[in-house]
Design an enzyme around this catalytic site. Structure first.
Site, PDB file in Angstrom:
ATOM      1  CE  LYS A 280       0.540   5.840   7.652  1.00 33.76           C
ATOM      2  NZ  LYS A 280      -0.872   6.238   7.689  1.00 33.76           N
TER       3      LYS A 280
ATOM      4  CG  PHE B 280      -1.836   1.249   1.216  1.00 35.19           C
ATOM      5  CD1 PHE B 280      -3.097   1.188   0.653  1.00 35.19           C
ATOM      6  CD2 PHE B 280      -1.409   2.466   1.741  1.00 35.19           C
ATOM      7  CE1 PHE B 280      -3.933   2.311   0.606  1.00 35.19           C
ATOM      8  CE2 PHE B 280      -2.231   3.592   1.701  1.00 35.19           C
ATOM      9  CZ  PHE B 280      -3.500   3.514   1.138  1.00 35.19           C
TER      10      PHE B 280
ATOM     11  CG  ASP C 185       5.837   3.772   1.413  1.00 36.51           C
ATOM     12  OD1 ASP C 185       5.968   4.420   2.467  1.00 36.51           O
ATOM     13  OD2 ASP C 185       4.762   3.675   0.798  1.00 36.51           O
TER      14      ASP C 185
HETATM   15  N1  PLP Z   1       2.776   4.591   2.275  1.00 40.46           N
HETATM   16  C1  PLP Z   1       2.459   3.799   3.300  1.00 40.46           C
HETATM   17  C2  PLP Z   1       3.355   2.665   3.654  1.00 40.46           C
HETATM   18  C3  PLP Z   1       1.307   4.046   4.063  1.00 40.46           C
HETATM   19  O1  PLP Z   1       1.014   3.252   5.084  1.00 40.46           O
HETATM   20  C4  PLP Z   1       0.494   5.142   3.708  1.00 40.46           C
HETATM   21  C5  PLP Z   1      -0.728   5.442   4.464  1.00 40.46           C
HETATM   22  O2  PLP Z   1      -1.249   4.637   5.192  1.00 40.46           O
HETATM   23  C6  PLP Z   1       0.868   5.942   2.620  1.00 40.46           C
HETATM   24  C7  PLP Z   1       2.025   5.647   1.927  1.00 40.46           C
HETATM   25  C8  PLP Z   1       0.051   7.133   2.226  1.00 40.46           C
HETATM   26  O3  PLP Z   1       0.182   8.130   3.179  1.00 40.46           O
HETATM   27  P1  PLP Z   1      -0.863   9.344   3.249  1.00 40.46           P
HETATM   28  O4  PLP Z   1      -2.175   8.751   3.683  1.00 40.46           O
HETATM   29  O5  PLP Z   1      -0.260  10.283   4.252  1.00 40.46           O
HETATM   30  O6  PLP Z   1      -0.954   9.921   1.880  1.00 40.46           O
END
Ligand code: PLP
Length: 395
Positions: free
Chosen positions: A249, A135, A220
């Site tokens: 986050k 994700f 990520d």
């Molecule tokens: N990457 C990962 C691993 C995530 O867990 C999330 C959100 O849960 C995102 C990207 C996307 O982040 P945002 O919701 O701040 O756009």
């Protein structure tokens, strides 16, 4: 069925299913609703409130800055971007920083600059290799490398040219990456996909595939990074060295701020005008992020995450031994998933009615993301409430 809006909350786009209560106050690991009920928060705003709610030093930093200047735009310097970039570079070993507002924006930036790098090399390498259960966010690029089709299909066509491979199959990764691959993208611990840590063996295959084909590596660490597992970043524990990293986050401890981190060779391809973000790295965001990093690194919070993570790990394994419907406990530090049999949504509801906030991800997984300031007593209380909720919703 009518779609007419009849109450204030009906005016909000219907993309979230929310329970009825409204939170109007928080302190540490606790949230309070308007009826005065207290909830132990093991979601932390989906991994955001790393310092818990209403942390006094973060609140003071934001308030102090708001009284001076909040936003200058990126057309000008302000005093806090460079120190924040310096701290993030020191912590990650990556040398350049692009500040933005959300995890998806950070991922989007990484994907764009993976392509930008190859463009500057005169090579037509524009495909990506991503992982099953990944994700990466909801924007078109981030969505393109997100695995679960139910997120992607309603918004097709996406960026395309993405190959998904199983994180349990290093050979598949080695076969998927080739001379057309711009980058491999992965979460070192997959979060939304069910809290699935990658193995060192898979990490070795990633390094091998990138070395053999020249493909860049994007890590990520939006959910698993910045101390959540007791280390600054998870990538080094897998033996991988990303060329680009997305973080977010926890970074603002509740203030929206994220970043894409660049190695020298990718950063060198960036030219003025290539990319931008109106709000990215504004003064309030940078003050919040600097306050968070001070707590994490200078005030010893990282060690505390390690210690409390060990307590939580022990308690969750003990819980699994007592409650047979818990079939697997996965995670690290303060990031855990419990794969369960039966209705996970019912457990989330039962926990909430007992005063514990957790969420369900990937269908059958209960996810726990407590704040880094969690205490041993709060962990024990949460596990007690979780056990009661698992037993209650079983019958
Ligand atoms: N990457 C990962 C691993 C995530 O867990 C999330 C959100 O849960 C995102 C990207 C996307 O982040 P945002 O919701 O701040 O756009």
């Amino acid at each position: 069925m009518s779609t007419a809006a009849t109450t204030a909350s009906d005016r909000l786009l219907g993309v979230y299913r929310r329970p009825e209560m409204t939170f109007n106050r928080g302190a540490g690991a606790w949230l309070y609703d308007t009826a005065g009920n207290a909830y132990l928060d093991f979601i932390s705003g989906v991994g955001v409130n790393a310092l818990g709610h209403a942390h006094p030093r973060v609140a003071a930093a934001i308030a102090e800055q708001a009284a001076v200047v909040s936003h200058t735009s990126n057309l000008f310097h302000h005093p806090f971007q460079a120190p924040l970039a310096e701290r993030l570079a020191q912590l990650s070993g990556l040398s350049r920083v692009f500040l933005c507002n959300s995890g998806a924006e950070a991922v989007e930036t990484c994907l764009k600059f993976a392509r930008r790098y190859w463009y500057s090399q005169g090579a037509s390498r524009n495909t990506f290799v991503a992982l099953e259960h990944s994700f990466h966010g909801r924007t078109m690029g981030a969505l393109s490398v997100t695995w679960d089709a139910h997120y992607r299909d309603p918004f097709a066509p996406l960026v395309g040219a993405v190959r998904f491979v199983s994180p349990l199959d290093p050979d598949a990764l080695l076969a998927a990456a080739d001379e057309t691959t711009a980058a491999v993208i992965l979460e070192p611990i997959q979060g939304e996909g069910g809290v699935r840590p990658l193995t060192k063996q898979f990490g070795a295959a990633v390094s091998e595939a990138c070395a053999r084909t020249g493909a860049l590596l994007i890590a990520d660490e939006v959910q698993c990074g910045l101390g959540r597992t007791g280390v600054p970043f998870v990538s080094p524990t897998l033996g991988i060295s990303p060329d680009l990293m997305a973080i977010g986050k926890a970074l603002g401890a509740g203030f929206p701020v994220a970043a894409a981190l660049f190695s020298d060779r990718v950063a060198d391809a960036a030219q003025p005008g290539d990319h931008g973000s109106t709000y990215g790295g504004n003064a309030l965001a940078c003050r919040a992020a600097l306050a968070f990093l001070e707590e994490l690194i200078d005030r010893g919070l990282l060690d505390r995450v390690k210690a409390m993570g060990a307590v939580l790990e022990r308690e969750l394994h003990a819980l699994a031994a007592r409650v047979p419907r818990v079939v697997e406990v996965r995670g690290a530090g303060l990031m855990w998933g419990l794969e369960i049999e039966g209705d996970a949504a019912a457990v989330v509801d039962a926990a909430r009615s007992r005063g514990l906030l957790i969420n369900r991800t990937s269908g059958t997984v209960l996810r726990l993301l407590p704040p880094f300031v969690i205490t041993e007593a709060e962990i024990s209380r949460a596990v007690e409430l979780l056990e009661a909720s698992l037993r209650e919703s079983e019958s």
